[in-house]
Each structure stands twice: as structure tokens, then as C-alpha cells.
Design a protein around this motif. Structure first.
Motif, mmCIF file in Angstrom:
data_model
loop_
_atom_site.group_PDB
_atom_site.id
_atom_site.type_symbol
_atom_site.label_atom_id
_atom_site.label_comp_id
_atom_site.label_asym_id
_atom_site.label_seq_id
_atom_site.Cartn_x
_atom_site.Cartn_y
_atom_site.Cartn_z
ATOM 1 N N LEU A 254 -13.998 20.029 35.223
ATOM 2 C CA LEU A 254 -14.203 21.261 35.965
ATOM 3 C C LEU A 254 -14.299 22.345 34.903
ATOM 4 O O LEU A 254 -13.318 22.643 34.219
ATOM 5 C CB LEU A 254 -13.029 21.510 36.913
ATOM 6 N N LEU A 255 -15.493 22.883 34.722
ATOM 7 C CA LEU A 255 -15.740 23.829 33.633
ATOM 8 C C LEU A 255 -15.397 25.237 34.110
ATOM 9 O O LEU A 255 -15.927 25.703 35.124
ATOM 10 C CB LEU A 255 -17.210 23.757 33.214
ATOM 11 N N ALA A 256 -14.490 25.924 33.395
ATOM 12 C CA ALA A 256 -14.020 27.237 33.834
ATOM 13 C C ALA A 256 -14.143 28.249 32.703
ATOM 14 O O ALA A 256 -13.760 27.980 31.561
ATOM 15 C CB ALA A 256 -12.574 27.148 34.297
ATOM 16 N N ASP A 257 -14.681 29.407 33.032
ATOM 17 C CA ASP A 257 -14.725 30.522 32.092
ATOM 18 C C ASP A 257 -14.654 31.817 32.887
ATOM 19 O O ASP A 257 -14.308 31.811 34.072
ATOM 20 C CB ASP A 257 -15.965 30.458 31.213
ATOM 21 N N ALA A 258 -14.988 32.934 32.247
ATOM 22 C CA ALA A 258 -14.881 34.229 32.918
ATOM 23 C C ALA A 258 -15.837 34.356 34.092
ATOM 24 O O ALA A 258 -15.624 35.173 34.996
ATOM 25 C CB ALA A 258 -15.126 35.349 31.903
ATOM 26 N N LYS A 259 -16.904 33.546 34.101
ATOM 27 C CA LYS A 259 -17.879 33.631 35.182
ATOM 28 C C LYS A 259 -17.447 32.871 36.433
ATOM 29 O O LYS A 259 -17.952 33.130 37.523
ATOM 30 C CB LYS A 259 -19.227 33.088 34.700
ATOM 31 N N GLY A 260 -16.597 31.890 36.290
ATOM 32 C CA GLY A 260 -16.196 31.094 37.444
ATOM 33 C C GLY A 260 -15.858 29.680 37.039
ATOM 34 O O GLY A 260 -15.549 29.401 35.870
#
Length: 892
Positions: A688-694
Motif C-alpha cells: 500500500l503506497l502512501a505519501d503526501a498525495k494519498g
């Protein structure tokens, strides 16, 4: 769950010992000796046809010859005799028995039933409660009752000890006696064929003689019952758990990474945390924590100040605090200035308060008084090492009065042996927790911290889930049914993502391809660059054999990569099934974190949610946490915070923090999915890839199984989720009105509802005047156990589109579902418009559907509106004579 007749078991007025004996060393002789030696004030009747007299008491030949029905029977006769004796006791009027006999499960009676079942069948018509079989008995020291095989009695006290091990009984009793620890009850459950942990927790939760409950647990059979009782008990008094059997080598291999991560001991930890209890890991910790929790004030923060008469012990305590993840208090300027006048010049501000070896008792008292008044201090640990000039008992006498007046927790450590015994005794008599070493004292403080955190999870009101997409449950169920209908139980990445989309989860565009050329065609439709992954249900880690290819930006690259991985699968895993390829749009996010979110099924607690550091190193990194569904935003946040990767997700250096709302929403949706669809037994979202965008799902895998249709699909969940099936839309006042069960997220609306009530309406509801709801009260009203109680609200959106609560109807049934107590409150400005009658009819219909026998309530004599309304609904209203209170009752 049932507490019916448990009063006869745990607080009997008379006891019959069936199987009493004079043979030395026998169960019957040991039990008779313990019963007579315990000082029990009630009647004790030995029963055995072989004797006319035992220990100077008349011995009765049978249950039928007893002068009257005993409140409690203790049975230690051969296994084959147990069912008949239980039946005789039931016919006589006895309602509780302890069965010490073992081996009732394998042996059978003349009808072919197991003796266990025959015993239960004999007890059932008479509601006779059974502790055991194979129980070591019980003690109630306050009554002088020792109906056990323990070689010694127990001191009276306010701690209840409940054990699934009879062998542990003697050792714990000895251990506790040497430390002066007493008990309200000591209960050995045995095989728990009738009375089990859930029943005992229910009884002890409302027992006025018990201030803390200690559990020794080996295994659980009824997770829903246990969790329901545990959550209720933990709201009223400390419940501590010592769990045996932390390793289990008999577990089957998991088909997913989430399944591999959800170790049973981690799941048990999650259950204890969710119930608001505290887990400990040694017997010493168990009783130490019981004393600490019983004596200490509730913590309102986690900052500990340390006071010592020497640098060494203070530094040891400070090191233990840092190592244990605790928080050292930093003193305010005002406190530091006051300490300057008390301490030697040059003392290190913001560190351990070192009073020096010769510190007088009044110096201890003054220093502690300063720290207890400091708003930046939440608790104080005082350490005293014996000196030749100052007696430890004088220091104890000086600081003991502070315990009575302080609003904060005080802990003490008295280093040494015989020279500090008096000081420890003075501290204990003042209800000041006393420890032998600085490390033990800090460990006691950290137990308070962990207990506070677990309790906060019970009490914290979660924010609204307004930003979460409403799932299309019908579409998801249809996809699952289609897969099972086609005999597919391990779903591929594209199949799993189709289900994830129905729950509004962000997934990378993925297409299934049956062969190499189809993979090329899919890549052209998606657009380059792409990732290609082989689809096989028989190999969990595809990347280990080259089954994943990234950043493919041409037709030739896709064709070559797909052909290569197909060939490698055949060479390395010739038995593996080939199901094609998954072709995905390539996602490039340089600052993203690879996480895992998923679900697994525990054999005891059912579905569990897993979160942690993801990617190919997920199992090696071993950074994960486990939680029980259903999750809300508070519980999802706690799941994240219990991992090491949480600190990275908050951002560091030039790397921004991830969009935590998106991560939490993904966890909540996974929780909803496994709650809604019983066929889902394992689920991996990794990464599950998570960053500032979502947050976006790159790879997914799901395992299905046929759901058990023998009972409710919700029975597999350890905690009953929100009962959506009870929602109902009605016409009211010219528009639609939603009647539904209350949710934890309704906290803000419930607070506004309470604020809109007049003082008289509050008094009519609570019988006292309350200006505002405390956070714990608000949590108690909105975070309910749907198995035990129900609260319906009438809700609609106001002119600003914000949901508002117009009325509340609440009903709480006893654990036996015999009697349910109701309350109905209507917003003060909406009275006389039919809302009260509507809510009352909703409650009556709900209770009828559950088989509740009667609904009761109380009202002040001034509250004629409620009494008039319920009379029209068939209630009888009578005066109780207590200040004119009205009792309302409806037989269902």
C-alpha cells in the motif's frame, strides 16, 4: 453470557460436600478439612453413604437426606455418578455446584452421551450453575469459605483471582500469603463446561467486594462472550491478564503475508488492549500491577518526576524510564526556582531531583509538594536508600499524608532489606505503592501508562467518517459469490482490486492477461511504462523467482519479461498453476512509503486487521501491529501508532508526512470489508503506497472460504459491529427521519443534543442535575456493546447539512436477557410531536426480536409525560415508595 445463580456459587449460605471422606489424601478428605478449617459461618453438610459421621459432624447418606437444599454443592465423586448427583441437587433446589471430578468428556453413560453432556442436561432444567469439572475449587476468604483442594487458605482482600489452571492455585496462594496479598475470590475454572471466564467477569464486575480482577488465561473458546464481558468489566475496575502459551507451533501455514503476521499471541494482545485491560507477563507483575492500579490515582498524563536521596538510584530509574518508552517530566521555571532554595547549589535542573544522602524527612516532603503542584508533572516517584542518619520509616511517615491529599499518582521505592520493612509497611497502609528497586518502580509506573492508554481507547470519541466512501456492499458480495461459484478461492491481484474498488479504495490500474500477447495488448491500452506480474495461486512471493518486472516502456520489453517469468515459473515450480499476468500502470512516487494493510482470521478471535511496514521485506522487518474489527478512526490511528514505521510516516528531514487520513481510511475500509463479507478469510494489500498525495494499492491478494451459515455471519467477529440491519427511515413532521443505532462517531451530535435539553429534562433522565457531559460519560453513551445494550437515535440533517440528534431511546438487558431497562429522551423543543412514542415502539420491537422477557424503567413522579405515554403502550406503572418513584413494566 449469564450471571444467573452465580451468587449461590460465590457467596453461598450453606455448603454440601458430596463425596466427603475420611481417607487421608483423598479429595473428599482434603475438601472437608479445608471447608471446616476456613471458618465458614454457614452450614457444612458432608454427604457419603459410607459414613455416619465425619470430623464430628453427621454425614448424610444422600442429597435427598439433607435437612434442606444447600446453596452450594461441592462434588468429588467418581465421574459416572456426577449426572445423577447433579439431577438430585437440582430437584432438591440447589442452584450451584463445584465439580472437582475429571475425565467427564471421554466417558459415556448408558444412553451413549458423554458424561459431560449428561451432566449439563441434568443441570439445565433447574438453572443449576456448574463450576468445572476438573476444577480445583474456589475460595471466598471474606466468608471464610475454602471449597478447594489448596493446601492453605487465602487472606481476605479486594482482589479476585480467576485461573484456568488448578495447578497454579497452590503456588499463587503461597506466593500471595508471604506478601500479605488478600483476595475477595479465588476461582479455578477447570474445564469450564458451564461457568466460564465471561460469566465470572460479569459477576465480578458488579461485585462490591472486588476492586480488581486478575485473570490467568490458557485458552479461550468464546471470544465474543469474553470480549463483551471484558469490555464491560474494564469500564468499572482494573482487569489484568496473565496469558500462558505464547508460542503455538501447531498453526497451519498462511496463504498470505497478513496471515503469517497475525500470530495468535499478537491477536490476544490486541484483544486485551481493545477491551481496556492490561496484560502482564509474570506472576510477580500481575500482583504488582494489581497493587499499583488499586492504590494509584488515575493518570492524566505520562510525565514522571523522580526524587531520590542519591544520584545512583535516581539515574537507574531514569534509565529504566527511557528504556521502557516513558516520559521524564521537565519542571516548570517556578518549580525549578523553588527547588533551588531547597537543593544543593549546582543541582541539574530538569533531571532527577537529588536530595543527597542525608536529606531529612521534611525535605522529602517539601520537594514532593513542589513537584505535585507543578502542572508539567503527572506523577512522582520517590526513592529512599537507607542511611545512618535518617530512618526510612521517618521519611515514610513524612510523605504518607501527601497520598491522601494529592490529586496525582505517587510511587515509592525503598531500597534495602530489613532496615526498610517498616517504611514499606507505612507506605502500604497509606495506599502508597511500594517497590524494592527503582526498575520495579518504573515498571509499575509504565503499567499505569499502558493501562491508561488502553482505557483511553475505550473512552475516546472518534471523529466523523464523513470523508470515507460508502461501500457498494451488494457489488462486492456479487463478485465474491461469482468467484466461489467458479471454484476460485484464492483471488488474483486484478480480481481482488475489483472488490477493493467497491469499497472506494484507490488502486493502481490493473488488467488481467491470459498469455504473453494479451499482456502486450493490455500494456498498450494502459500506456507505458507498466509493471508486469505473473499470476499463480501457488507461489506467495513472486519477486523471489523473477515473477515481477517493473518500468517496462516498450512492447518488446513487456513481451520479453512476460515470456521470461512464464519460463522461470515452469522451471522452478513445475507444479504451480499459471493463470496469466497482471499488467499495471507504473506508479512513480519517490517519497512514498511501502506499507502493508490486510486481514487474517484467527482461530479464536476471528477476523483481525494487520498493518505495518510493507514491501518484499515485510516478514523480515517484523514491524506490524494487529487489531480487532470493527475499526473507527481512533482505533485505526492506534493501529498505526503501534508500529515503528509510524515515526517515518510523520515526515523527517525533507521528506513530507504522508496523508494519514488516506491511510486510516484504507484501514477502516478493510475492517468494513471483512465485517461485511464473511467469505473473506485473508487479505493482503502489499504494498500500500502512501505519501503526501494519498494511499494507493499496488498489489493485492485475497483468500476466500465458504461462510458458515449455521448462525449469524456476525458471530465470527469477536466484537459485534454496527448493526446496519436495524436502520429504519420513517415519515415524521413532513419529512424523512432516520431511526438507527447510535455510533461512536455520533459523539459531537450527542453532545449538542444534551446541551439542548433543559435542566429539568436532564434531571428526569438522570435523576440528578448535570451541567455538562464528561468525556467518559459521552463515550459510555455512544460507544456501546451492541451485544449487551442498544441505543437508537432519531437523526436528520439540519439546514446546514449537519446531522443532528432529535431523540434517544436506550435499553440495557441483563446478561441473561430476562429484564431490559429502558430510557427515552426527546430534545426539549420537540416534545409532544410523537418522537417519544416512536422511540419507545422501536425499543419494544427490538426487545421482542431478541426474546427479552420484560422491559422496565423508572421515572420521577414529576415526569408525567413518560408515564402517560408508556401506559398507552401497555406498561403497568406503580409507585415504589422511594420518594414517589414510578416503576414502569411491560411483560413481553
Amino acid at each position: 453470557m449469564s450471571v444467573r445463580n452465580l451468587g449461590h456459587l460465590f457467596a453461598p449460605g450453606s455448603v454440601a460436600l458430596v463425596g466427603a471422606s475420611a481417607r487421608p489424601g483423598s479429595l473428599g478428605a482434603t475438601l472437608l478439612h479445608n471447608l471446616l478449617a476456613g471458618g465458614f459461618k454457614g452450614e457444612i453438610w458432608p454427604v457419603n453413604p459410607k459414613y455416619q459421621e465425619l470430623d464430628g459432624r453427621h454425614c448424610y447418606a444422600s442429597v435427598a437426606e439433607l435437612p434442606r437444599a444447600p446453596a452450594l454443592a461441592v462434588i468429588c465423586t467418581p465421574a459416572a455418578t456426577i449426572p445423577a448427583i447433579v439431577r438430585q441437587l437440582g430437584e432438591r433446589g440447589t442452584r450451584a455446584a463445584v465439580v472437582l471430578t475429571s475425565n467427564l468428556q471421554g466417558a459415556r453413560d448408558a444412553k451413549g452421551r458423554s458424561l459431560r453432556q449428561a451432566m449439563l442436561d441434568a443441570a439445565h432444567p433447574y438453572l443449576l450453575r456448574l463450576l468445572g469439572p476438573n476444577s480445583a475449587g474456589l475460595l471466598a476468604p471474606g466468608l471464610g469459605l475454602n471449597a478447594s483442594v489448596a493446601h492453605s487458605g487465602a487472606l481476605p482482600g479486594r482482589i479476585a483471582f480467576v485461573s484456568q489452571s488448578g495447578a497454579l492455585m497452590a503456588g499463587v496462594l503461597d506466593w500471595a500469603r508471604t506478601r500479605g496479598i488478600g483476595f475477595s475470590h479465588f476461582i479455578a475454572l477447570g474445564d469450564a463446561f458451564d461457568v466460564d471466564l465471561g460469566d465470572v467477569l460479569d459477576y465480578l464486575a458488579s461485585d462490591g467486594s472486588t476492586s480488581a480482577i486478575l485473570l490467568y488465561v490458557q485458552d479461550l473458546r468464546y471470544a465474543r462472550k469474553f470480549m463483551s464481558a471484558a469490555r464491560a468489566a474494564a469500564r468499572s475496575k482494573p482487569v489484568l491478564v496473565l496469558k500462558a502459551g505464547r508460542e503455538d507451533d501447531s498453526l497451519p501455514a498462511a496463504a498470505s503475508e497478513s496471515g503469517a503476521l497475525a500470530h495468535p499471541d499478537d491477536v490476544f494482545d490486541a484483544a486485551i488492549r481493545r477491551a481496556g485491560m492490561l496484560r502482564v507477563y509474570t506472576t510477580d507483575q500481575l500482583f504488582s500491577a494489581a497493587e499499583t492500579l488499586a492504590y494509584a490515582r488515575p493518570l492524566h498524563g505520562e510525565r514522571l518526576a523522580i526524587v531520590s536521596n542519591g544520584a545512583g538510584p535516581g539515574v537507574l530509574a531514569r534509565d529504566a524510564l527511557a528504556y521502557g518508552g516513558g516520559v521524564e517530566a521537565q519542571f516548570s521555571e517556578a518549580s525549578s526556582a523553588r527547588l533551588d532554595t531547597l537543593l544543593a547549589p549546582g543541582w541539574r535542573r530538569g533531571n532527577v531531583v537529588n536530595l543527597q544522602g542525608g536529606a531529612l524527612p521534611e525535605v522529602y516532603r517539601e520537594a514532593m509538594d513542589i513537584l505535585l503542584q507543578d502542572p508539567q508533572v503527572d506523577a512522582v516517584l520517590v526513592i529512599q536508600s537507607p542511611t545512618a542518619t535518617v530512618a526510612s520509616r521517618d521519611v515514610a511517615n513524612a510523605i504518607a499524608p501527601l497520598v491522601r491529599t494529592a490529586s496525582k499518582t505517587i510511587l515509592s521505592c525503598w531500597l534495602g532489606g530489613a532496615s526498610v520493612l517498616d517504611a514499606r509497611a507505612i507506605a502500604s497502609s497509606a495506599r502508597l505503592p511500594a517497590y524494592r528497586t527503582p526498575e520495579d518502580a518504573v515498571a509499575g509506573f509504565m503499567q499505569l501508562v499502558h493501562y491508561r492508554r488502553n482505557q483511553n481507547l475505550l473512552m475516546e470519541v472518534p471523529p466523523s467518517m464523513a470523508g470515507t466512501v460508502a461501500p457498494d456492499r451488494a457489488a462486492a458480495r456479487a463478485l465474491v459469490r461469482e468467484a466461489i461459484g467458479n471454484g476460485r478461492y484464492l483471488l488474483s491481484d486484478p480480481e481482488t482490486k475489483a472488490i477493493l474498488r467497491t469499497y472506494g479504495m484507490a488502486v493502481v490500474e490493473t488488467r488481467a492477461a491470459r498469455d504473453v500477447e494479451a499482456a502486450v495488448h493490455a500494456a498498450q491500452n494502459i500506456g507505458y511504462p507498466v509493471a508486469v506480474k505473473i499470476l499463480t495461486p501457488d507461489v506467495m512471493h513472486k519477486s523471489d523467482f523473477g515473477g515481477v518486472a517493473l518500468d517496462l516502456d516498450t512492447e518488446e520489453a513487456v513481451r520479453a519479461a512476460a515470456a521470461r517469468m512464464r519460463r522461470r515459473l515452469g522451471e522452478l515450480f513445475p507444479e504451480a498453476r499459471f493463470e496469466g499476468f497482471a499488467v499495471q500502470a507504473m506508479v512513480r512516487r519517490s517519497n512514498a512509503h511501502e506499507l502493508i494493510a490486510g486481514a487474517a482470521t484467527d482461530p479464536v478471535f476471528g477476523p483481525v486487521i494487520v498493518f505495518g511496514q510493507g514491501g518484499v521485506t515485510v516478514e523480515v522487518a517484523d514491524d506490524h501491529s494487529v487489531g480487532l474489527p470493527p475499526l473507527n478512526l481512533v482505533l485505526a490511528r492506534d493501529l498505526v501508532d503501534r508500529t515503528r514505521v509510524a515515526r517515518l510516516l510523520a515526515g523527517y528531514r525533507s521528506r513530507p508526512a504522508v496523508n494519514m487520513d488516506a491511510v486510516l481510511a484504507a484501514l477502516v475500509q478493510v475492517s468494513r470489508m471483512v465485517s461485511d463479507i464473511p467469505e473473506i478469510v485473508e487479505l493482503d494489500l502489499n504494498p500500500l503506497l502512501a505519501d503526501a498525495k494519498g494511499a494507493v494499492v499496488l498489489d493485492a491478494r485475497m483468500r476466500l472460504a465458504l461462510a458458515d451459515r449455521s448462525g449469524s455471519t456476525l458471530d465470527r467477529l469477536a466484537i459485534r459491529p454496527y448493526p446496519r440491519e436495524l436502520e429504519e427511515t420513517v415519515d415524521w413532521n413532513g419529512g424523512p427521519l432516520l431511526l438507527r443505532p447510535i455510533r461512536p462517531e455520533d459523539g459531537p451530535a450527542h453532545l449538542a443534543f444534551f446541551d439542548a435539553l433543559t435542566p429539568d429534562d436532564v434531571r428526569y433522565r438522570m435523576f440528578v442535575r448535570i451541567r455538562e457531559l464528561q468525556p467518559s460519560q459521552l463515550a459510555r453513551f455512544t460507544q456501546i456493546d451492541y451485544d449487551r445494550e442498544m441505543a437508537f437515535i432519531a437523526t436528520r440533517k439540519n439546514a446546514d447539512g449537519v446531522p443532528e440528534t432529535l431523540a434517544v431511546g436506550r435499553v440495557v438487558a441483563d446478561p441473561d436477557n430476562i429484564t431490559a431497562e429502558f430510557a427515552v429522551t426527546v430534545r426539549s423543543d420537540l416534545k409532544g410531536m410523537g418522537l417519544g412514542k416512536m422511540m419507545m415502539e422501536k425499543l419494544i420491537a427490538y426487545c421482542r426480536s431478541r426474546g427479552t422477557r420484560e422491559i422496565v424503567g423508572e421515572a420521577l413522579p414529576q415526569n408525567s409525560r413518560i408515564t402517560g405515554m408508556v401506559k398507552k403502550l401497555g406498561f403497568t406503572v406503580t409507585s415504589t415508595g422511594l420518594e414517589g418513584m414510578r416503576e414502569m413494566r411491560l411483560i413481553l
